[in-house]
Write a protein that holds these residues in place. Structure first.
Motif, PDB file in Angstrom:
ATOM      1  N   UNK A 199      36.989  -4.268  46.532  1.00  0.00           N
ATOM      2  CA  UNK A 199      37.531  -3.778  45.273  1.00  0.00           C
ATOM      3  C   UNK A 199      36.507  -2.815  44.684  1.00  0.00           C
ATOM      4  N   UNK A 200      36.962  -1.862  43.904  1.00  0.00           N
ATOM      5  CA  UNK A 200      36.050  -0.979  43.166  1.00  0.00           C
ATOM      6  C   UNK A 200      36.565  -0.886  41.738  1.00  0.00           C
ATOM      7  N   UNK A 201      35.689  -1.225  40.785  1.00  0.00           N
ATOM      8  CA  UNK A 201      36.083  -1.149  39.387  1.00  0.00           C
ATOM      9  C   UNK A 201      34.870  -0.791  38.541  1.00  0.00           C
ATOM     10  N   UNK A 202      35.142  -0.333  37.322  1.00  0.00           N
ATOM     11  CA  UNK A 202      34.073  -0.048  36.378  1.00  0.00           C
ATOM     12  C   UNK A 202      34.610  -0.234  34.968  1.00  0.00           C
ATOM     13  N   UNK A 203      33.758  -0.747  34.111  1.00  0.00           N
ATOM     14  CA  UNK A 203      34.102  -0.879  32.698  1.00  0.00           C
ATOM     15  C   UNK A 203      33.329   0.136  31.862  1.00  0.00           C
ATOM     16  N   UNK A 204      32.796   1.168  32.529  1.00  0.00           N
ATOM     17  CA  UNK A 204      32.015   2.196  31.848  1.00  0.00           C
ATOM     18  C   UNK A 204      32.857   2.932  30.807  1.00  0.00           C
ATOM     19  N   UNK A 205      32.256   3.240  29.672  1.00  0.00           N
ATOM     20  CA  UNK A 205      32.954   3.924  28.589  1.00  0.00           C
ATOM     21  C   UNK A 205      33.499   5.270  29.065  1.00  0.00           C
ATOM     22  N   UNK A 206      34.756   5.544  28.718  1.00  0.00           N
ATOM     23  CA  UNK A 206      35.463   6.798  29.003  1.00  0.00           C
ATOM     24  C   UNK A 206      35.844   6.973  30.473  1.00  0.00           C
ATOM     25  N   UNK A 207      35.250   6.218  31.383  1.00  0.00           N
ATOM     26  CA  UNK A 207      35.569   6.366  32.803  1.00  0.00           C
ATOM     27  C   UNK A 207      35.893   5.023  33.458  1.00  0.00           C
ATOM     28  N   UNK A 208      36.417   4.080  32.682  1.00  0.00           N
ATOM     29  CA  UNK A 208      36.777   2.770  33.237  1.00  0.00           C
ATOM     30  C   UNK A 208      37.933   2.929  34.225  1.00  0.00           C
ATOM     31  N   UNK A 209      37.889   2.124  35.296  1.00  0.00           N
ATOM     32  CA  UNK A 209      38.974   2.167  36.278  1.00  0.00           C
ATOM     33  C   UNK A 209      38.957   0.885  37.102  1.00  0.00           C
ATOM     34  N   UNK A 210      40.034   0.648  37.808  1.00  0.00           N
ATOM     35  CA  UNK A 210      40.148  -0.484  38.723  1.00  0.00           C
ATOM     36  C   UNK A 210      41.176  -0.104  39.774  1.00  0.00           C
TER      37      UNK A 210
END
Length: 222
Positions: free
Chosen positions: A96-107
């Protein structure tokens, strides 16, 4: 008429030379006051943000961050704003690849072996990428609003070519260190000597995409 055309071409050539500059230097990493091997600096990203930036276009082809042997490869990936990143899976297990980074969050969800899905990044900034299955998988995407970036070589040396002559902000970025900033006049001065103190862990403490601790079997695969 022929002489006039020759003069215009010559002036255009002089203009391009005058506006094309080079910035070069050396990056050295330190841990507890001791210099690390030069090749350790090859993971850093060096970029220049001109005071008067020109028009920048996203990459026409997706960048790639591959999942390989339970790691994101490359571990640090610089891209330009508006570009896409594909996440191919070369392992025979789900990732899986995900991020909770501000403005660039994705899953992008779970994905098996194959070409993988793509994600577009429309905002400049730092994107820390995790796998919801494997706690030890950490990737770093640096979304840049400048096309002038480069990676140091195995000796820690870097050379930024064809940057606009004039003032700008030179930055050296590494996930395990505080970014180095310095005002620079492209086309003037000698080589830049950059020292970075490595003080952060390669695998920072983090939760899964649901905000909960990883289970004991998170690195066990399938």
């Amino acid at each position: 008429m022929r002489a006039m055309r020759w003069l215009c071409a010559a002036l255009a050539g002089l203009s391009s030379v005058a506006w094309a500059a080079t910035i070069e230097g050396q990056v050295t990493l330190y841990l507890d006051g001791k210099a690390l091997r030069p090749e350790e600096a090859a993971e850093a990203v060096v970029y220049f943000r001109p005071t008067n930036p020109g028009v920048m276009s996203p990459s026409t082809q997706p960048y790639e961050m591959v999942t390989q042997r339970k790691q994101f490869v490359p571990r640090i990936l610089p891209v330009t704003v508006g570009s896409q990143v594909r996440f191919p899976n070369q392992d025979p297990i789900l990732h899986n690849a995900f991020s909770s980074s501000k403005d660039n969050a994705f899953d992008i969800g779970l994905y098996g072996q194959g070409e993988g899905k793509t994600q577009r990044f429309d905002h400049a900034g730092y994107v820390r990428v995790y796998c919801n299955v494997h706690h030890s998988m950490v990737g770093h995407i640096l979304v840049l609003d400048t096309p002038h970036f480069v990676r140091p070589d195995a000796q820690g040396r870097f050379k930024l070519k064809d940057v606009p002559a004039g003032k700008g902000d030179l930055v050296v970025w590494l996930d395990r260190a505080t970014p180095w900033h310095g005002e620079r006049v492209a086309g003037q001065g000698g080589a830049v000597q950059v020292k970075l103190d490595v003080s952060q862990k390669k695998i920072p403490p983090h939760m899964n995409k649901f905000g909960k601790p990883y289970g004991r079997s998170s690195d066990g695969g399938y």
